[in-house]
Design an enzyme around this catalytic site. Structure first.
Site, PDB file in Angstrom:
ATOM      1  N   THR A 138      40.523  45.863  47.379  1.00 33.94           N
ATOM      2  CA  THR A 138      41.123  47.105  47.676  1.00 33.94           C
ATOM      3  C   THR A 138      40.678  48.138  48.251  1.00 33.94           C
ATOM      4  O   THR A 138      39.315  48.291  47.885  1.00 33.94           O
ATOM      5  CB  THR A 138      42.115  47.573  46.505  1.00 33.94           C
ATOM      6  OG1 THR A 138      42.814  48.694  46.853  1.00 33.94           O
ATOM      7  CG2 THR A 138      41.121  47.782  45.473  1.00 33.94           C
ATOM      8  N   ASP A 139      41.266  48.935  49.055  1.00 36.50           N
ATOM      9  CA  ASP A 139      40.475  50.022  49.591  1.00 36.50           C
ATOM     10  C   ASP A 139      40.358  51.274  48.663  1.00 36.50           C
ATOM     11  O   ASP A 139      39.628  52.185  48.896  1.00 36.50           O
ATOM     12  CB  ASP A 139      41.200  50.782  50.946  1.00 36.50           C
ATOM     13  CG  ASP A 139      42.634  51.029  50.689  1.00 36.50           C
ATOM     14  OD1 ASP A 139      43.089  50.981  49.416  1.00 36.50           O
ATOM     15  OD2 ASP A 139      43.084  51.578  51.493  1.00 36.50           O
ATOM     16  N   GLU A 140      41.120  50.923  47.558  1.00 36.86           N
ATOM     17  CA  GLU A 140      41.009  51.834  46.479  1.00 36.86           C
ATOM     18  C   GLU A 140      39.694  52.250  45.978  1.00 36.86           C
ATOM     19  O   GLU A 140      39.112  53.313  45.238  1.00 36.86           O
ATOM     20  CB  GLU A 140      42.179  51.879  45.393  1.00 36.86           C
ATOM     21  CG  GLU A 140      43.327  51.926  46.062  1.00 36.86           C
ATOM     22  CD  GLU A 140      44.503  51.959  44.927  1.00 36.86           C
ATOM     23  OE1 GLU A 140      44.205  52.475  43.788  1.00 36.86           O
ATOM     24  OE2 GLU A 140      45.953  51.847  45.382  1.00 36.86           O
ATOM     25  N   TYR A 163      42.620  50.946  37.491  1.00 33.91           N
ATOM     26  CA  TYR A 163      42.610  49.878  38.435  1.00 33.91           C
ATOM     27  C   TYR A 163      41.628  49.889  39.212  1.00 33.91           C
ATOM     28  O   TYR A 163      40.976  48.873  39.686  1.00 33.91           O
ATOM     29  CB  TYR A 163      44.332  50.082  39.064  1.00 33.91           C
ATOM     30  CG  TYR A 163      44.331  49.184  40.488  1.00 33.91           C
ATOM     31  CD1 TYR A 163      44.221  47.787  40.195  1.00 33.91           C
ATOM     32  CD2 TYR A 163      44.368  49.741  41.538  1.00 33.91           C
ATOM     33  CE1 TYR A 163      44.139  46.869  41.424  1.00 33.91           C
ATOM     34  CE2 TYR A 163      44.090  49.055  42.831  1.00 33.91           C
ATOM     35  CZ  TYR A 163      44.167  47.557  42.623  1.00 33.91           C
ATOM     36  OH  TYR A 163      44.330  46.733  43.776  1.00 33.91           O
ATOM     37  N   LYS A 167      38.699  47.027  39.918  1.00 33.82           N
ATOM     38  CA  LYS A 167      38.352  46.311  41.238  1.00 33.82           C
ATOM     39  C   LYS A 167      37.006  46.489  41.696  1.00 33.82           C
ATOM     40  O   LYS A 167      36.308  45.655  42.273  1.00 33.82           O
ATOM     41  CB  LYS A 167      39.548  46.711  42.222  1.00 33.82           C
ATOM     42  CG  LYS A 167      40.815  46.156  41.896  1.00 33.82           C
ATOM     43  CD  LYS A 167      41.135  44.684  41.926  1.00 33.82           C
ATOM     44  CE  LYS A 167      40.829  43.995  43.234  1.00 33.82           C
ATOM     45  NZ  LYS A 167      40.951  42.514  43.109  1.00 33.82           N
TER      46      LYS A 167
END
Ligand code: T46
Length: 355
Positions: A138-140, A163, A167
């Site tokens: 994810t870009d998060e 979260y 990741k």
């Protein structure tokens, strides 16, 4: 080893009953008859086999129910099916849930990824020729942007939610296995996805569900948070390209070049819903309710997808207007799906079948 797997390449897709995973499974099963696709999924609340009804009887498709956190089970299936490729999508993915239950995210996203990496390493040792472990991320992991700038592949990791921390950690483990054991990996970090089959906890399907049922639309904080939205089919196309043509031990960012402030997106959604439901224009907007902000809420995500665009000639094929309209139509035509996932009926039904 099965008779079939002697002549075909066995590919494991984890989390294939989930939202993005089901679109990837469908694409691989239908486009690559020379592969045998094994879909490993724990069938948690967010994954259900109804998403794959149309391909469940295909000859090159096998479903396996199980958790990536069950080490013995994972090792056993790697020994039995000798997967040459792994496309790893299984994850706990909802930021709000990670705030109330961070440990569940560490278990699935970090430990689960490590168990898969280890099983892959144990199986192939140094015989890495033709093998690939593809981690979908994810870009998060990059944290938050200010009002300007874009996430690039070289942007430092700076995750803010449990979260995104889980990741980021799993990305690091994948790279560490690449450096330490020469495990052939590739990673992609993608922006917010939307489309059919997304569980109605995420912004777009939740708000579609609430508008249908005349329920409040809870906008966090002032709604001035920005996300970059990508139609899920375009993500599946990118995953196909990266799996087959992406350079080993590389990272690619995937995004829609399509930034929306939450409140503007919600208003657009309301307008489309009013039109499609034949309601008075402006009536859905009245459901907007500003609520307490998400703790640690990242202000803005935006992706620079020029690397995947230049190297693999990928760019989104579906405009946001078109994608959003198709997505709303899908939910309106599949109200039974929506009711069964929100009530947990599919989860009960499918987990019972595979006990
Ligand atoms: C559910 C909900 C969300 N929001 C806000 C919070 C965010 O600013 C935005 C989107 O939220 P959502 O939870 O749908 O998605 P993100 O937190 O941006 O994260 C998503 O995109 C990344 C890339 C992933 O990797 C995540 O797995 C995926 O869930 O709407 C509200 O204002 N109200 C709500 O009820």
């Amino acid at each position: 080893m099965t008779e079939h797997s002697k002549t075909t390449k066995n590919i494991l897709i984890t989390g294939g009953a989930g939202f993005i995973g089901s679109h990837v499974v469908r694409r691989f099963v239908t486009k690559y008859p020379e592969y045998r696709i094994y879909n490993l999924d724990a069938l948690t609340y967010a994954g259900n086999l109804e998403n794959l009804k149309d391909i469940e009887d295909k000859e090159n498709y096998t479903f396996i129910q199980g958790s990536i956190t069950d080490e013995k089970f994972v090792n056993d299936i790697f020994k039995e099916f000798r997967f040459e490729g792994v496309i790893h999508l299984a994850a706990e993915s909802h930021v709000d849930r990670s705030i109330s239950d961070p440990l569940a995210f560490a278990k699935t996203n970090i430990l689960g990824t490590m168990i898969l990496l280890n099983a892959f390493k144990e199986l192939w040792g140094k015989y890495w020729e033709g093998k690939r472990f593809y981690h979908i991320s994810t870009d998060e992991v990059y944290g938050t942007l200010g009002k300007t700038g874009l996430f690039e592949e070289t942007t430092s990791y700076d995750p803010n939610s449990p979260y995104s921390a889980s990741k980021a950690s799993s990305d690091h483990f994948v790279r560490a296995y690449g450096e330490t054991y020469d495990l052939p990996y590739v990673i992609t970090n993608c922006s917010n996805n939307y489309g059919a089959n997304q569980f109605p906890e995420k912004l777009i399907p939740l708000f579609i569900h609430n508008i249908i049922h005349h329920k409040p639309l809870p906008v966090y904080g002032d709604g001035n948070y920005t996300r970059d939205w990508l139609y899920v089919i375009d993500h599946a196309i990118a995953i196909d390209l990266v799996f087959h043509k992406g350079k080993g031990k590389e990272t690619y960012n995937i995004g829609g070049f399509n930034e929306w402030k939450n409140i503007d997106l919600v208003k657009l959604l309301c307008q489309h819903m009013d039109e499609k439901l034949g309601r008075e224009i402006g009536s859905s907007e009245q459901l907007i309710t500003y609520v307490k902000d998400r703790p640690g809420h990242d202000l803005r995500y935006a992706i620079d997808a020029s690397k995947i665009n230049k190297e693999l000639d990928w760019s989104p094929t579906v405009t946001f207007e078109e994608g959003l309209s198709k997505t709303i139509d899908w939910y309106l035509n599949n109200e039974e799906w929506l009711n069964n996932v929100t009530s947990g009926a599919y989860q009960k039904y499918y987990t019972k079948q595979y006990q």
